[in-house]
Design a protein around this motif. Structure first.
Motif, PDB file in Angstrom:
ATOM      1  N   ASP A   5       0.845  -1.196   0.000  1.00 37.15           N
ATOM      2  CA  ASP A   5       0.000   0.000   0.000  1.00 37.15           C
ATOM      3  C   ASP A   5       0.880   1.246   0.000  1.00 37.15           C
ATOM      4  O   ASP A   5       2.091   1.173   0.246  1.00 37.15           O
ATOM      5  CB  ASP A   5      -0.934   0.008   1.209  1.00 37.15           C
ATOM      6  CG  ASP A   5      -2.195   0.838   0.963  1.00 37.15           C
ATOM      7  OD1 ASP A   5      -2.337   1.419  -0.146  1.00 37.15           O
ATOM      8  OD2 ASP A   5      -3.040   0.927   1.875  1.00 37.15           O
ATOM      9  N   LYS A  47      -7.225   4.793   5.059  1.00 36.36           N
ATOM     10  CA  LYS A  47      -6.729   3.423   4.857  1.00 36.36           C
ATOM     11  C   LYS A  47      -5.714   3.285   3.730  1.00 36.36           C
ATOM     12  O   LYS A  47      -5.393   2.181   3.313  1.00 36.36           O
ATOM     13  CB  LYS A  47      -7.918   2.482   4.622  1.00 36.36           C
ATOM     14  CG  LYS A  47      -8.818   2.327   5.846  1.00 36.36           C
ATOM     15  CD  LYS A  47      -9.900   1.295   5.618  1.00 36.36           C
ATOM     16  CE  LYS A  47     -10.742   1.084   6.867  1.00 36.36           C
ATOM     17  NZ  LYS A  47      -9.966   0.498   7.978  1.00 36.36           N
ATOM     18  N   GLY A  63      -6.527   1.268   0.130  1.00 33.42           N
ATOM     19  CA  GLY A  63      -7.584   1.019   1.108  1.00 33.42           C
ATOM     20  C   GLY A  63      -7.363  -0.199   1.971  1.00 33.42           C
ATOM     21  O   GLY A  63      -8.306  -0.728   2.560  1.00 33.42           O
ATOM     22  N   THR A  64      -6.114  -0.647   2.093  1.00 30.49           N
ATOM     23  CA  THR A  64      -5.834  -1.874   2.836  1.00 30.49           C
ATOM     24  C   THR A  64      -5.113  -1.635   4.164  1.00 30.49           C
ATOM     25  O   THR A  64      -4.852  -2.576   4.909  1.00 30.49           O
ATOM     26  CB  THR A  64      -4.976  -2.829   1.984  1.00 30.49           C
ATOM     27  OG1 THR A  64      -3.777  -2.153   1.582  1.00 30.49           O
ATOM     28  CG2 THR A  64      -5.744  -3.284   0.746  1.00 30.49           C
ATOM     29  N   SER A  65      -4.774  -0.393   4.466  1.00 30.64           N
ATOM     30  CA  SER A  65      -3.971  -0.094   5.654  1.00 30.64           C
ATOM     31  C   SER A  65      -4.834   0.289   6.848  1.00 30.64           C
ATOM     32  O   SER A  65      -5.954   0.785   6.696  1.00 30.64           O
ATOM     33  CB  SER A  65      -2.990   1.049   5.348  1.00 30.64           C
ATOM     34  OG  SER A  65      -2.073   0.684   4.350  1.00 30.64           O
ATOM     35  N   ASN A  66      -4.303   0.087   8.033  1.00 33.24           N
ATOM     36  CA  ASN A  66      -4.922   0.547   9.270  1.00 33.24           C
ATOM     37  C   ASN A  66      -4.997   2.071   9.239  1.00 33.24           C
ATOM     38  O   ASN A  66      -4.032   2.738   8.870  1.00 33.24           O
ATOM     39  CB  ASN A  66      -4.058   0.076  10.444  1.00 33.24           C
ATOM     40  CG  ASN A  66      -4.676   0.344  11.802  1.00 33.24           C
ATOM     41  OD1 ASN A  66      -5.315   1.364  12.009  1.00 33.24           O
ATOM     42  ND2 ASN A  66      -4.462  -0.556  12.739  1.00 33.24           N
ATOM     43  N   ASP A  67      -6.136   2.644   9.619  1.00 30.92           N
ATOM     44  CA  ASP A  67      -6.293   4.091   9.525  1.00 30.92           C
ATOM     45  C   ASP A  67      -5.876   4.841  10.790  1.00 30.92           C
ATOM     46  O   ASP A  67      -6.003   6.060  10.871  1.00 30.92           O
ATOM     47  CB  ASP A  67      -7.729   4.462   9.149  1.00 30.92           C
ATOM     48  CG  ASP A  67      -8.754   4.004  10.174  1.00 30.92           C
ATOM     49  OD1 ASP A  67      -8.361   3.365  11.171  1.00 30.92           O
ATOM     50  OD2 ASP A  67      -9.956   4.277   9.963  1.00 30.92           O
TER      51      ASP A  67
END
Length: 231
Positions: A180, A211, A215-219
């Motif tokens: 990401d 994210k 859109g796959t990461s911890n926010d």
């Protein structure tokens, strides 16, 4: 005006599958190569068309180099230079986070020039490698050194391929999933009247806030130096 920075975490490597931390400088997994290829197609569409990537900086660890060569080959083929920089390596002294000497890397990756790589690499445990030590003060100083050099450059957009731990705790204060990315501008120190002794800081684009670009990461946001060991 300082450059825009695109920070990319390497794709899944072999040690990410089942925490094989004893595996030295691991390669990408099959899934990681697929992730890097998918990131390639995403970036070709979603990087701002009115901005020009003029430099790629990469951690000299295998998984970062392999991610770079797969995901960014279209930029490399267009003439964008690739610069390995030891400051962007991962934090820890584990085998999986300790790199490979430059002569071996040069043989494995002949498209990349390793002649400018810090000759102390991959040492991060002896006095000679103290600037890369797994200690809060050293890690934060390394992050500021890396950011300070980018801030002074004249390129429009710089892409950096690095590692989650280092980017999270010393550079961006944000999480990165495998493959990401996030896009940042520097706080303009001259325009904002920032003092010389104040740290370099990044401001994330709305494009990737939360994210990440895929859109796959911890926010969650992370404090600089959080959970890092003292000297």
């Amino acid at each position: 005006m300082p450059p825009t920075i695109v920070l990319i975490r390497h794709a899944q490597a072999l040690h990410n599958i089942q925490s094989y931390h004893a595996l030295p400088d691991p390669d990408l997994s099959d899934l990681g190569r697929q992730q890097a290829a998918e990131l390639r197609e995403h970036l070709k569409v979603h990087l701002p068309a009115d901005r020009k990537v003029q430099l790629i900086v990469v951690s000299p660890m295998r998984r970062a180099i392999q991610t770079c060569l797969i995901a960014l080959d279209w930029l490399i083929d267009s003439g964008v230079p690739v610069v390995p920089d030891a400051r962007w390596q991962e934090l820890y002294p584990k085998p999986c986070d300790t790199g490979t000497p430059a002569p071996q890397l040069a043989a494995e990756f002949p498209l990349i020039d390793f002649s400018g790589l810090d000759p102390v690499y991959p040492d991060k445990t002896s006095p000679a490698g103290a600037q890369y030590a797994y200690a809060k003060e050293a890690i934060l100083a390394r992050g500021q050194s890396a950011l300070g050099d980018l801030y002074k450059r004249s390129e429009d957009v710089i892409v950096v391929v690095s590692h989650s731990g280092f980017m999270r705790t010393a550079v961006a204060g944000r999480w990165f999933a495998n493959a990401d990315y996030r896009v940042f501008d520097f706080v303009d120190r001259q325009r904002e009247g920032v003092e010389d002794d104040e740290p370099y800081r990044l401001v994330e684009w709305e494009l990737t806030k939360g994210k990440g670009g895929l859109g796959t990461s911890n926010d969650a946001e992370v404090g600089f130096g959080e959970d890092l060991p003292g000297l």
